[in-house]
Design an enzyme around this catalytic site. Structure first.
Site, PDB file in Angstrom:
ATOM      1  N   CYS A   2       0.699  -1.058  -0.044  1.00  0.00           N
ATOM      2  CA  CYS A   2      -0.102  -0.154  -0.008  1.00  0.00           C
ATOM      3  C   CYS A   2       0.898   1.264   0.101  1.00  0.00           C
ATOM      4  O   CYS A   2       1.890   1.222   0.559  1.00  0.00           O
ATOM      5  CB  CYS A   2      -0.863  -0.133   1.163  1.00  0.00           C
ATOM      6  N   ARG A  27       5.470   0.011  -5.598  1.00  0.00           N
ATOM      7  CA  ARG A  27       5.086  -0.865  -4.455  1.00  0.00           C
ATOM      8  C   ARG A  27       4.129  -2.096  -5.036  1.00  0.00           C
ATOM      9  O   ARG A  27       4.127  -3.070  -4.178  1.00  0.00           O
ATOM     10  CB  ARG A  27       4.460  -0.203  -3.509  1.00  0.00           C
ATOM     11  N   TRP A  74      -2.973  -2.683  -1.596  1.00  0.00           N
ATOM     12  CA  TRP A  74      -2.286  -3.988  -1.677  1.00  0.00           C
ATOM     13  C   TRP A  74      -2.985  -5.060  -1.122  1.00  0.00           C
ATOM     14  O   TRP A  74      -2.710  -4.883   0.020  1.00  0.00           O
ATOM     15  CB  TRP A  74      -0.585  -4.049  -1.766  1.00  0.00           C
ATOM     16  N   ASN A  98      -1.873   1.249   5.682  1.00  0.00           N
ATOM     17  CA  ASN A  98      -1.168   0.388   5.229  1.00  0.00           C
ATOM     18  C   ASN A  98      -0.401  -0.635   6.546  1.00  0.00           C
ATOM     19  O   ASN A  98      -0.139   0.094   7.569  1.00  0.00           O
ATOM     20  CB  ASN A  98       0.293   1.262   4.704  1.00  0.00           C
ATOM     21  N   GLY A  99      -0.595  -1.683   6.302  1.00  0.00           N
ATOM     22  CA  GLY A  99      -0.145  -2.761   7.013  1.00  0.00           C
ATOM     23  C   GLY A  99      -1.391  -3.726   7.630  1.00  0.00           C
ATOM     24  O   GLY A  99      -2.212  -3.922   6.809  1.00  0.00           O
ATOM     25  N   GLU A 480      21.929 -22.484  -0.668  1.00  0.00           N
ATOM     26  CA  GLU A 480      21.377 -21.069  -0.355  1.00  0.00           C
ATOM     27  C   GLU A 480      20.332 -21.062   0.690  1.00  0.00           C
ATOM     28  O   GLU A 480      20.336 -20.037   1.477  1.00  0.00           O
ATOM     29  CB  GLU A 480      20.736 -20.731  -1.783  1.00  0.00           C
ATOM     30  N   LYS A 484      20.796 -18.557   3.814  1.00  0.00           N
ATOM     31  CA  LYS A 484      19.768 -17.366   4.249  1.00  0.00           C
ATOM     32  C   LYS A 484      19.365 -17.415   5.795  1.00  0.00           C
ATOM     33  O   LYS A 484      19.330 -16.521   6.470  1.00  0.00           O
ATOM     34  CB  LYS A 484      18.818 -17.377   3.126  1.00  0.00           C
ATOM     35  N   GLU A 487      22.167 -17.240   8.177  1.00  0.00           N
ATOM     36  CA  GLU A 487      22.768 -15.695   8.395  1.00  0.00           C
ATOM     37  C   GLU A 487      21.825 -14.585   8.914  1.00  0.00           C
ATOM     38  O   GLU A 487      22.432 -13.991   9.771  1.00  0.00           O
ATOM     39  CB  GLU A 487      22.789 -15.101   6.785  1.00  0.00           C
ATOM     40  N   HIS A 503      25.056 -40.854   3.559  1.00  0.00           N
ATOM     41  CA  HIS A 503      26.171 -41.159   3.619  1.00  0.00           C
ATOM     42  C   HIS A 503      26.553 -40.102   5.002  1.00  0.00           C
ATOM     43  O   HIS A 503      27.847 -39.809   5.067  1.00  0.00           O
ATOM     44  CB  HIS A 503      27.039 -40.310   2.371  1.00  0.00           C
ATOM     45  N   LYS A 603      28.207  -6.291   4.121  1.00  0.00           N
ATOM     46  CA  LYS A 603      27.613  -6.382   2.728  1.00  0.00           C
ATOM     47  C   LYS A 603      28.682  -6.467   1.753  1.00  0.00           C
ATOM     48  O   LYS A 603      28.416  -7.507   0.811  1.00  0.00           O
ATOM     49  CB  LYS A 603      26.710  -5.066   2.305  1.00  0.00           C
TER      50      LYS A 603
END
Ligand code: F6R
Length: 608
Positions: A2, A27, A74, A98-99, A480, A484, A487, A503, A603
């Site tokens: 939104c 958005r 949205w 929004n939310g 991956e 993620k 991390e 194994h 980063k």
């Protein structure tokens, strides 16, 4: 997501509000609306779909008034139709939100029991009803606002307009961003600085727990107890667009949701959407002639390279040597000038990757760089640069850069196959067609899996260890997924080739170690299901990430099954990246970690 705009102005606002909404279109939204006060009366126009529809409504039935609010919605609670579109009106109170109001169902029941009737399916309507109720009880708008804020819980940015108070807007933030813009004799509210850019560059960002009362020439900011607080006024930079979290709580979330858009930018550089052919690649590397490819990178970029290896070998029949850069640079690997080397790096500055590049260069290899930052050292030192066009990636955990790296590597592999005569014109068209469809499928998947990922994350956060399994290109993806998760949530996670289970890692399987299996219904599906059986037989809990065909084909009991659309093998790694990213993201959010800047991580890793 939104978008919100508000103006307390001196000249008509409806057109300006819609212009501001247009700047929030990036958005994503599915309906829009605008409301104003004129002659002491609230009025609104709303429309399903794009802003164009709202403009048509406004052309047919213009809205007068110098104070107004507007919204792009949205949908979360309730379908995206005109009834559910904001602003919501209840008895002289207009609200845009929004939310998510998390306690909306209990509030709704309470208000219904008092005889209030609801006309939408949204969570937002409870805010309007609460405010209307408090005004009816005799509270002034400020007191009503504070009382309402102490009843609702969840994540929200709110802007409210009261019919009996036409010269002020009230706003509040608890989660999604909201900015106040200071103009000359006019004041503005917006989801971000971009929305307000043409009006003013003097901005105050509300922080969580702020309630703002905005008049034509000033803004007062209170905490939810009504105590005045002070927030800095800042000049928004031209770069606001790129460093703004938008309506997202974290850059990582924003970057996950940006993927459909940035992937189409990336793809448009490498494939022709109309002819469905790959565009010719940089001439410095002649894929038709190279004897093999050496790929090196770190972390997530390395895992993108590992998936690329499957593609170059399968489609271009080009042998690939791949290693993490910190090993590659010291391995003293024999290299031939007939080989080419590819270095993959979001930042283009990673020390080990750069050192590996220089090693290859010294050995006379042609160097290609798959990078996000085009001015980076790795790009500058390469013979051919393959930009991934992901835009700035701010979240430390790489998401959109990973899938854009994959999109570029897939395109390069098809191009290499074409050059080497291993991909026929028909195959090329079919493969490119799948790539072209990918952004649309990604957008759909992001939309449908979000609630399930959020609730599953709550479950996942109870465990200390997680095992990810996959075969083929789903094997690097399993790594991956584990990367993620560890991390950003700090849950210990490992990614294994499914065939390696027996194994070693099978010794760890019990009810305390969920096993996340990535298994599209591909050539390896049956074999992966056998591995799942081995897990189930030992009391392991399975989270099964598959597609519609896979879900239909497996009868094994699971802790959860995440069902994605059936897609071609070439795009499966990008589509299947979405649930693993969201699972890590929501688990981290639920556990309260610093999602964008996880502990100990940086980063851009410019030291060895
Ligand atoms: C993981 C992550 C890191 C990076 C790695 C390489 O989410 O972001 O593993 O992928 O540090 O960084 P670049 O791509 O900048 O070379």
């Amino acid at each position: 997501m939104c978008g919100i705009v508000g103006i307390v102005g001196t000249k008509p606002v409806a057109g300006r509000l819609v212009d501001a909404l247009r700047r929030l279109e990036y958005r994503g939204y599915d309906s829009a609306g605008v409301a104003t006060i004129h002659d002491g009366v609230l009025d609104r126009r709303r429309a399903e779909g794009k802003l164009f529809n709202l403009e048509k409504r406004l052309d047919a039935e213009p809205l007068a008034g110098v104070t107004g609010i507007a919204h792009t919605r949205w949908a979360t609670h309730g379908v995206p139709n005109e009834t559910n579109a904001h602003p919501h009106f209840v008895e002289g109170v207009a609200v845009v939100h929004n939310g998510i109001i998390e306690n909306f169902s209990e509030l709704r029941e309470e208000l219904k029991a008092e005889g209030r009737e609801f006309s939408t399916q949204t969570d937002t309507e409870v805010v309007a009803h609460l405010l209307a109720k408090y005004v009816r009880q005799g509270l002034d708008p400020r007191a009503a606002m504070l009382k309402m804020l102490n009843r609702v819980s969840g994540a929200y940015a709110l802007v409210v307009m009261f019919q009996n108070d036409p010269d002020r807007l009230m706003a509040a933030r608890s989660g999604p961003p909201l900015a106040i813009g200071f103009g000359a004799g006019e004041m503005f509210l917006g989801s971000d600085a971009i929305a307000l850019a043409p009006f003013t560059n003097e901005i105050t960002y509300l922080v969580d727990g702020d309630c703002a009362i905005v008049t034509r020439d000033n803004a007062t900011i209170l905490d939810f107890q009504g105590r005045e607080v002070s927030r800095p006024r800042q000049i928004s930079q031209a770069t606001a667009y790129v460093v703004d979290k938008g309506n997202h709580r974290h850059f990582m979330e924003k970057e996950i949701y940006e993927q459909p858009e940035v992937i189409s930018h990336a793809l448009s550089q490498y494939v022709d959407f109309v002819s469905q052919k790959v565009r010719p690649v940089a001439s410095e590397i002649d894929f038709a002639k190279v004897s093999s490819l050496a790929i090196s990178a770190c972390g997530t970029a390395y895992l993108a390279g590992l998936i690329g290896k499957y593609w170059f070998e399968r489609y271009a029949r080009l042998p690939v040597e791949i290693d993490v850069a910190s090993e590659f640079r010291y391995r003293e690997m024999p290299l031939l000038p007939t080989q080419a080397a590819l270095f993959i790096s979001q930042s283009g500055e990673t020390a080990d990757t750069l050192a590996s590049l220089r090693y290859c260069k010294e050995n006379g290899l042609k160097i290609g760089a798959v990078v996000n930052v085009r001015e980076s050292t790795i790009a500058r030192e390469s013979d051919a640069v393959f930009p991934i066009m992901a835009g700035p990636e701010i979240g430390v955990a790489s998401t959109k850069a990973f899938t854009c790296q994959l999109a570029v590597l897939a395109s390069l592999a098809i191009g290499a196959g074409k050059a080497r005569g291993t991909v026929s014109p028909e195959d090329e068209q079919a493969l490119v067609r799948h790539l072209v469809e990918m952004p649309r499928i990604m957008a759909r998947v992001l939309n449908i899996i979000q609630p399930q990922m959020e609730s599953l994350s709550r479950e996942l956060s109870k465990f200390n260890d997680v095992l990810y399994l996959g075969r083929g290109t789903s094997f690097p993806l399993a790594m991956e997924g584990a990367l993620k998760l560890k991390e950003i949530s700090y849950i210990h996670a490992e990614g294994y080739a499914a065939g390696e289970l027996k194994h070693g890692p099978i010794a760890l399987i019990d009810e305390n170690m969920p096993v996340i299996v990535i298994a599209p219904y591909d050539r390896f599906f049956d074999k992966t299901v056998s591995n799942m059986q081995e897990v189930a037989a030992r009391g392991g809990r399975i989270i099964f990430i598959t597609d519609e065909a896979g879900a239909a084909a497996s009868t094994l009991p699971t802790m959860a099954t995440i069902t994605l659309p059936n897609v071609d093998e070439i795009i499966a790694p990008m589509i299947f990246s979405l649930p693993i990213q969201l699972l890590a993201y929501h688990t981290a959010v639920f556990m309260g970690t610093d999602v964008d800047q996880p502990r100990n991580l940086a980063k851009s890793v410019t030291v060895e």
